[in-house]
Write an enzyme that holds these catalytic residues in place. Structure first.
Site, PDB file in Angstrom:
ATOM      1  N   LYS A  70       0.996  -1.204   0.068  1.00  0.00           N
ATOM      2  CA  LYS A  70      -0.035  -0.118   0.172  1.00  0.00           C
ATOM      3  C   LYS A  70       0.786   1.276  -0.070  1.00  0.00           C
ATOM      4  CE  LYS A  70      -2.393  -1.460   3.886  1.00  0.00           C
ATOM      5  NZ  LYS A  70      -1.667  -2.745   3.872  1.00  0.00           N
ATOM      6  N   THR A  71       1.900   1.205   0.775  1.00  0.00           N
ATOM      7  CA  THR A  71       2.771   2.500   0.970  1.00  0.00           C
ATOM      8  C   THR A  71       3.439   2.531  -0.597  1.00  0.00           C
ATOM      9  OG1 THR A  71       2.998   2.225   3.397  1.00  0.00           O
ATOM     10  CG2 THR A  71       4.582   3.499   2.033  1.00  0.00           C
ATOM     11  N   ASP A 115      -1.248   6.875   6.121  1.00  0.00           N
ATOM     12  CA  ASP A 115      -1.548   5.632   6.449  1.00  0.00           C
ATOM     13  C   ASP A 115      -2.456   5.070   7.733  1.00  0.00           C
ATOM     14  OD1 ASP A 115      -0.664   2.756   6.519  1.00  0.00           O
ATOM     15  OD2 ASP A 115       1.224   2.995   7.206  1.00  0.00           O
ATOM     16  N   THR A 164      -5.585  -1.218   7.049  1.00  0.00           N
ATOM     17  CA  THR A 164      -5.815  -2.724   6.997  1.00  0.00           C
ATOM     18  C   THR A 164      -7.094  -2.973   7.664  1.00  0.00           C
ATOM     19  OG1 THR A 164      -5.021  -2.529   9.384  1.00  0.00           O
ATOM     20  CG2 THR A 164      -3.247  -2.882   7.545  1.00  0.00           C
ATOM     21  N   ARG A 223       6.630  -8.070   1.857  1.00  0.00           N
ATOM     22  CA  ARG A 223       7.530  -7.693   3.018  1.00  0.00           C
ATOM     23  C   ARG A 223       8.081  -8.734   3.608  1.00  0.00           C
ATOM     24  NH1 ARG A 223       4.294  -3.837   6.759  1.00  0.00           N
ATOM     25  NH2 ARG A 223       5.258  -2.324   5.260  1.00  0.00           N
TER      26      ARG A 223
END
Length: 374
Positions: A70-71, A115, A164, A223
Site C-alpha cells: 500500500k505504501t 497510513d 488494514t 514484506r
C-alpha cells in the site's frame, strides 16, 4: 535491532531500520510493481486519465493486510503524477488543527498519503470530508459566542489513504474516494518474481529452487519475503556460500524457526497445545492463550488469522478446534472423533449467521467464520 514490532520474523508490519531497508527495494513505477494485476490495471487507467486532463488524480483508498504494497503504491502514484509526496498517518492526526496544518501547506497537485487512515480522530475526519470534496476547510477561531469560522481554500491535491481494516472507515469517508483498491495475498510464483528483483538489488546469487523455498514460506506477503531473503543472505554470508540453493535456504530459515508452511514458533505452539493438550478442542481462546504462555490478544490477532486462512485452525461457537491439516502438519494422528473432521457438519447445521451460545467461561468473543472482531 528489532525488525518488527512483535519480534516475529514472519510479522507483516515493519518499523525502524527495516523501513529504510524496504525503501531501497521498493519499485519506483507501476511497470516494476509485481503482482496485484487487477489493481495495477485500474490504477494505471486512473492516473493516465488524470495526466491527459492535466489535473490531479482522484483520491485513492488502498486496503488489505500489512506488507502487500500500500505504501509502495502511494509512492508510485506520486512518481507517476510527477508530484511531491507528503506522508503522515491516522494516529498522528488526533486534532482537527493537526490536519489543518498539513492541508494548508500542500502545494497544487501534491499527493498526501495517510497510513492507517481508519485511526484518525473524528473531528479531523469530518474536516477531511470538506477538504476532499470542495478543497477547502473551515477553521474556527475563538470560543463560545465570539467564535468565528474562517474558510481556507486548499489547492487541488490527491489523498491516498491506506488501511488494514476498511470496515472501520465511516461510509461518508469511503464514498469520497474516487478509486478503491483491495490488495490480495500473493501467490508463490508472484513472490518469486519479487525475490528475484530484490536479490538483484542486494547482489545475491540464488537459484530457482532457492527462490521457491523462500517464497513458499513467506505467507503470501512481499514484506515477509524480502525479510526472509535478507536473513538467508546473512546466513549464506557467515557460512561462506556464494550461491543459495533450496537446501541452503531451507537450513537458514529453519534456524530462524520458520517451517515449510511459513509457521513460526508461536503458530506451532498454538497448534501443538490445541492438539496435544486439548485433543484438538474445542477450547476457549483464553484457555488456549494460557497454555502457550501468551496474551489472549496476541493469540487472536497475531497467530490465528494465518492459521485460519491456511485451514489449520477452526473457530466455532464452542471454541477453537484443530483442523485435519493441523494434525497432518504436526505429524500427529487425530483421535477417532476429531472435532475438526466434523467442523463443516457443525457449520452446515448452524449456518453462517448462527453463532450459537458463547462459551463465556472459555473467553469466547468471536463468531463461527473468519477472524471476526471482539
Amino acid at each position: 535491532m528489532t525488525e518488527q514490532a512483535d519480534g516475529r520474523i514472519v510479522a507483516g508490519g515493519a518499523e525502524g531500520e527495516e523501513r529504510d531497508l524496504e525503501a531501497a527495494l521498493r519499485p519506483k513505477n507501476l511497470d516494476d510493481f509485481v503482482g496485484q494485476q487487477r489493481v495495477r490495471r485500474q490504477l494505471s487507467l486512473v492516473l493516465e486519465a488524470a495526466r491527459m486532463r492535466g489535473r490531479s488524480a482522484d483520491h485513492v483508498l488502498m486496503s488489505g493486510p500489512p506488507g502487500l504494497g500500500k505504501t509502495t503504491l502511494a509512492m508510485i502514484i506520486a512518481a507517476e503524477m510527477n508530484a511531491p509526496l507528503r506522508i503522515s498517518s491516522g494516529p498522528a492526526i488526533q486534532h482537527a488543527g493537526d490536519l489543518a496544518a498539513i492541508l494548508s501547506s500542500l502545494t497544487e497537485g501534491e499527493v498526501l498519503f495517510l497510513d492507517e487512515i481508519h485511526r484518525m480522530s473524528r473531528p479531523a475526519e469530518e474536516m477531511l470530508y470538506m477538504a476532499m470534496e470542495d478543497f477547502r476547510v473551515d477553521i474556527v477561531v475563538g470560543k463560545g459566542a465570539g467564535a468565528t469560522s474562517i474558510p481556507l481554500e486548499i489547492p487541488p491535491f490527491t489523498l491516498v489513504g491506506a488501511t488494514t481494516r476498511a470496515g472501520l472507515l465511516p461510509g461518508p469517508l469511503r464514498d469520497r474516494f474516487g478509486f478503491t483498491g483491495h490488495l490480495e495475498f500473493y501467490s508463490t510464483e508472484e513472490l518469486e518474481l519479487v525475490l528475484r528483483r530484490s536479490a538483484l538489488l542486494l547482489d545475491m546469487k540464488v537459484n530457482s529452487a532457492g527462490f521457491t523455498q523462500i517464497a513458499s514460506r513467506s505467507r503470501g506477503t512481499p514484506r515477509i519475503a524480502n525479510r526472509l531473503l535478507r536473513r538467508v543472505r546473512d546466513w549464506a554470508l557467515v557460512g561462506g556460500l556464494e550461491q543459495v540453493d533450496s537446501r541452503a535456504a531451507s537450513a537458514a530459515l529453519e534456524m530462524y524457526e520458520v517451517d515449510e508452511k511459513g509457521l513460526d514458533r508461536l503458530d506451532r505452539s498454538v497448534l501443538q497445545a490445541l492438539c496435544t493438550k486439548f485433543a484438538g478442542g474445542p477450547v476457549g481462546l483464553s484457555t488456549l492463550a494460557i497454555a502457550v504462555g501468551e496474551e489472549t490478544e496476541t493469540v487472536e490477532t497475531v497467530a490465528e488469522p494465518f492459521l485460519v486462512r491456511e485451514g489449520l485452525l477452526g473457530r466455532t461457537p464452542r471454541g477453537r478446534i484443530a483442523m485435519p491439516a493441523a494434525w497432518e502438519h504436526l505429524g500427529l494422528t487425530p483421535p477417532p472423533e476429531s472435532p475438526g473432521a466434523a467442523f463443516w457438519t457443525v457449520a452446515g447445521s448452524t449456518g453462517r449467521d448462527g453463532a450459537g451460545p458463547r462459551d463465556d467461561a472459555a473467553g469466547q468473543t468471536d463468531t463461527l467464520f473468519g477472524p471476526g472482531t471482539p
